[in-house]
Write an enzyme that holds these catalytic residues in place. Structure first.
Site, PDB file in Angstrom:
ATOM      1  N   ARG A 231       0.376  -1.307  -0.199  1.00 22.21           N
ATOM      2  CA  ARG A 231      -0.326   0.113   0.326  1.00 22.21           C
ATOM      3  C   ARG A 231       1.145   1.457   0.009  1.00 22.21           C
ATOM      4  O   ARG A 231       1.665   1.442   0.569  1.00 22.21           O
ATOM      5  CB  ARG A 231      -1.000   0.106   1.408  1.00 22.21           C
ATOM      6  CG  ARG A 231      -1.914  -0.631   1.290  1.00 22.21           C
ATOM      7  CD  ARG A 231      -2.677  -0.379   0.010  1.00 22.21           C
ATOM      8  NE  ARG A 231      -4.518  -1.624  -0.354  1.00 22.21           N
ATOM      9  CZ  ARG A 231      -4.720  -2.743  -0.704  1.00 22.21           C
ATOM     10  NH1 ARG A 231      -3.653  -2.440  -1.619  1.00 22.21           N
ATOM     11  NH2 ARG A 231      -5.225  -2.854  -1.220  1.00 22.21           N
ATOM     12  N   GLU A 260      -3.356   7.884  -4.996  1.00 17.41           N
ATOM     13  CA  GLU A 260      -3.189   6.972  -6.472  1.00 17.41           C
ATOM     14  C   GLU A 260      -4.670   7.031  -7.284  1.00 17.41           C
ATOM     15  O   GLU A 260      -5.959   7.590  -6.398  1.00 17.41           O
ATOM     16  CB  GLU A 260      -3.799   5.410  -6.567  1.00 17.41           C
ATOM     17  CG  GLU A 260      -2.760   4.945  -5.614  1.00 17.41           C
ATOM     18  CD  GLU A 260      -2.646   3.342  -5.530  1.00 17.41           C
ATOM     19  OE1 GLU A 260      -3.833   2.985  -6.201  1.00 17.41           O
ATOM     20  OE2 GLU A 260      -1.857   2.980  -4.528  1.00 17.41           O
ATOM     21  N   HIS A 278      -0.856  -0.034  -9.745  1.00 12.73           N
ATOM     22  CA  HIS A 278      -1.715  -0.550  -8.922  1.00 12.73           C
ATOM     23  C   HIS A 278      -2.100  -1.521  -9.751  1.00 12.73           C
ATOM     24  O   HIS A 278      -3.381  -1.499  -9.794  1.00 12.73           O
ATOM     25  CB  HIS A 278      -2.694   0.077  -8.789  1.00 12.73           C
ATOM     26  CG  HIS A 278      -3.392  -0.543  -7.001  1.00 12.73           C
ATOM     27  ND1 HIS A 278      -3.400   0.440  -6.051  1.00 12.73           N
ATOM     28  CD2 HIS A 278      -3.007  -1.827  -6.521  1.00 12.73           C
ATOM     29  CE1 HIS A 278      -3.788  -0.224  -4.995  1.00 12.73           C
ATOM     30  NE2 HIS A 278      -3.440  -2.527  -5.413  1.00 12.73           N
TER      31      HIS A 278
HETATM   32  P1  NAD Z   1      -1.447 -10.966   4.612  1.00  8.37           P
HETATM   33  O1  NAD Z   1      -1.880 -10.677   5.056  1.00  8.37           O
HETATM   34  O2  NAD Z   1      -1.103 -12.888   3.879  1.00  8.37           O
HETATM   35  O3  NAD Z   1       0.324 -10.831   4.625  1.00  8.37           O
HETATM   36  C1  NAD Z   1       0.458 -10.046   5.238  1.00  8.37           C
HETATM   37  C2  NAD Z   1       1.403  -9.657   6.690  1.00  8.37           C
HETATM   38  O4  NAD Z   1       2.031  -8.713   7.080  1.00  8.37           O
HETATM   39  C3  NAD Z   1       0.947 -11.154   8.193  1.00  8.37           C
HETATM   40  O5  NAD Z   1       1.627 -12.112   7.761  1.00  8.37           O
HETATM   41  C4  NAD Z   1       1.061  -9.834   8.907  1.00  8.37           C
HETATM   42  O6  NAD Z   1       1.625 -10.497   9.941  1.00  8.37           O
HETATM   43  C5  NAD Z   1       2.028  -9.201   8.525  1.00  8.37           C
HETATM   44  N1  NAD Z   1       2.310  -7.675   9.455  1.00  8.37           N
HETATM   45  C6  NAD Z   1       1.110  -7.798   9.679  1.00  8.37           C
HETATM   46  N2  NAD Z   1       2.067  -6.153  10.108  1.00  8.37           N
HETATM   47  C7  NAD Z   1       3.148  -5.818  10.347  1.00  8.37           C
HETATM   48  C8  NAD Z   1       3.948  -5.138  10.521  1.00  8.37           C
HETATM   49  N3  NAD Z   1       3.784  -3.578  11.079  1.00  8.37           N
HETATM   50  N4  NAD Z   1       5.794  -5.387  10.348  1.00  8.37           N
HETATM   51  C9  NAD Z   1       5.789  -6.518  10.325  1.00  8.37           C
HETATM   52  N5  NAD Z   1       4.766  -7.559   8.767  1.00  8.37           N
HETATM   53  C10 NAD Z   1       3.301  -7.077  10.143  1.00  8.37           C
HETATM   54  O7  NAD Z   1      -1.320 -10.174   3.735  1.00  8.37           O
HETATM   55  P2  NAD Z   1      -0.865 -10.035   1.975  1.00  8.37           P
HETATM   56  O8  NAD Z   1      -1.793 -10.907   0.735  1.00  8.37           O
HETATM   57  O9  NAD Z   1       0.335 -10.548   1.906  1.00  8.37           O
HETATM   58  O10 NAD Z   1      -1.256  -9.298   1.277  1.00  8.37           O
HETATM   59  C11 NAD Z   1      -0.230  -8.290   1.587  1.00  8.37           C
HETATM   60  C12 NAD Z   1      -0.373  -7.135   0.782  1.00  8.37           C
HETATM   61  O11 NAD Z   1      -0.622  -6.517  -0.081  1.00  8.37           O
HETATM   62  C13 NAD Z   1      -1.294  -6.480   1.279  1.00  8.37           C
HETATM   63  O12 NAD Z   1      -1.003  -4.556   2.160  1.00  8.37           O
HETATM   64  C14 NAD Z   1      -2.107  -5.912   0.029  1.00  8.37           C
HETATM   65  O13 NAD Z   1      -3.505  -4.874   0.228  1.00  8.37           O
HETATM   66  C15 NAD Z   1      -1.463  -5.879  -0.760  1.00  8.37           C
HETATM   67  N6  NAD Z   1      -1.548  -6.182  -2.418  1.00  8.37           N
HETATM   68  C16 NAD Z   1      -1.559  -4.665  -2.784  1.00  8.37           C
HETATM   69  C17 NAD Z   1      -2.125  -5.996  -3.726  1.00  8.37           C
HETATM   70  C18 NAD Z   1      -1.518  -4.943  -5.416  1.00  8.37           C
HETATM   71  O14 NAD Z   1      -2.374  -5.052  -6.600  1.00  8.37           O
HETATM   72  N7  NAD Z   1      -0.427  -4.185  -5.835  1.00  8.37           N
HETATM   73  C19 NAD Z   1      -3.317  -7.560  -4.068  1.00  8.37           C
HETATM   74  C20 NAD Z   1      -3.101  -7.457  -3.211  1.00  8.37           C
HETATM   75  C21 NAD Z   1      -2.617  -6.990  -1.738  1.00  8.37           C
END
Ligand code: NAD
Length: 303
Positions: A231, A260, A278
């Site tokens: 994000r 965005e 994105h």
């Molecule tokens: P997920 O919940 O599976 O993984 C996130 C991880 O981050 C978890 O293991 C959690 O414990 C960890 N975490 C949370 N807060 C933390 C902190 N302060 N410090 C360290 N670790 C921390 O999520 P995901 O499905 O892997 O998605 C990850 C990111 O990707 C999200 O921000 C999501 O919105 C983004 N995303 C972006 C797109 C895109 O189009 N670019 C698409 C899907 C997801």
């Protein structure tokens, strides 16, 4: 059977499946000021990121039929989840469907930064042949990748990176010890920052000071590559730009931005930035899986 509103598009085959199962599906985008009233007439709404379902929309549709909001994708920061659930409206997402697509895009940005793919292509289209300028590439194999947030996407990227001969260091507030191996270790944030050649951010949106701020950039190795597909608010773009200009950061691969559509032209035009609008989850495969998960959620709802 449900009346389902689809506001930001959805895989055609999944919409057809819902109709086949007897549901009524209406595909229409509503501007924010009309959304609340419109939601009254539907049992479920399917959104991606463009539609924001906020408190005022939830208040406006009270007394109507709405009982389910589905986010086709991962981040639910466009939905007031706690408020919706307080009002008896369930909020669901499709967390796994796009993980591999986002991980592949992160890997693509790593290659782009390692080999100047973005700027080299750009200058060639201007008729230039900058072989010397872009002849100082680096390999990914043998390097250390730091993954901040080792969840679904982080783990997918970590597995791909290890398969390519990279070592992985992960920082996460929640550790899954069984994921550790000779080539993957959990470390503290400071160790990750100071020892990794590539750093990729995969946490949810974290409120407050951006995770990648001037202070944390200063702790990184000189010449590091930074990738953010999580994000936009997780990276301080002003601090990133300073670090790109000074050479502290060799290259940045960015799919997400503080604002965005992105408006930070100085950052977007930086020769060492590889950027995409994105599109992390925007693959045929991810959209097919998202559509199938939405059908499953609707079919399983209330059972
Ligand atoms: P997920 O919940 O599976 O993984 C996130 C991880 O981050 C978890 O293991 C959690 O414990 C960890 N975490 C949370 N807060 C933390 C902190 N302060 N410090 C360290 N670790 C921390 O999520 P995901 O499905 O892997 O998605 C990850 C990111 O990707 C999200 O921000 C999501 O919105 C983004 N995303 C972006 C797109 C895109 O189009 N670019 C698409 C899907 C997801």
């Amino acid at each position: 059977m449900m009346r389902i509103l689809v506001t930001d598009g959805m895989e055609k085959s999944a919409m057809a499946k819902l109709v086949e199962l007897g549901h009524e599906v209406v595909e229409q985008f509503y501007p924010s000021e009309e959304l609340g009233e419109a939601l009254k007439g539907f049992d479920a709404v399917v959104v991606r990121s463009a539609t924001k379902v906020r408190k005022e929309h939830i208040d406006a549709c009270q007394g109507g039929a709405l009982k389910l909001v589905i986010r086709g994708g991962v981040g639910v920061d466009n939905i007031d989840v706690a408020y919706a659930e307080e009002k008896g409206i369930s909020v669901r997402n499709t967390p796994r469907a796009s993980s591999d697509s986002v991980a592949e895009l992160a890997l693509g940005h790593m290659f782009a930064c390692a080999r100047f793919l973005s700027i080299a292509g750009h200058t060639m289209r201007e008729g230039k042949w900058e072989k010397k300028a872009y002849g100082k590439g680096i390999e990914l194999g043998g390097k250390i990748l730091g993954v901040i947030g080792y969840g679904r996407i982080g783990q997918s990227l970590g597995a791909k990176a290890q398969a390519m001969g990279m070592k992985v260091k992960a920082y996460d507030i929640f550790k899954v010890e069984s994921l550790q191996s000779e080539t993957m270790q959990y470390v503290e944030m400071d160790e990750l920052l100071s020892t990794c050649d590539f750093i990729s951010v995969h946490t949810p949106a974290i409120d407050g000071k951006p995770l990648i701020c001037a202070e944390n950039i200063a702790k990184m190795k000189d010449g590091v590559v930074l990738v953010n597909t999580s994000r936009g608010n997780n990276v301080d773009e002003a601090a990133l730009l300073d670090a790109l200009n000074s050479g502290k950061i060799r290259g940045a691969g960015l799919d997400v931005f503080q604002v965005e559509p992105a408006t930070n032209t100085e950052l977007l035009n930086h020769p060492n930035v590889s950027c995409t609008p994105h599109i992390g989850a925007a693959t045929q495969e991810a959209q097919t899986r998202i559509g199938a998960e939405i059908v499953d959620i609707i079919e399983g709802f209330g059972k």
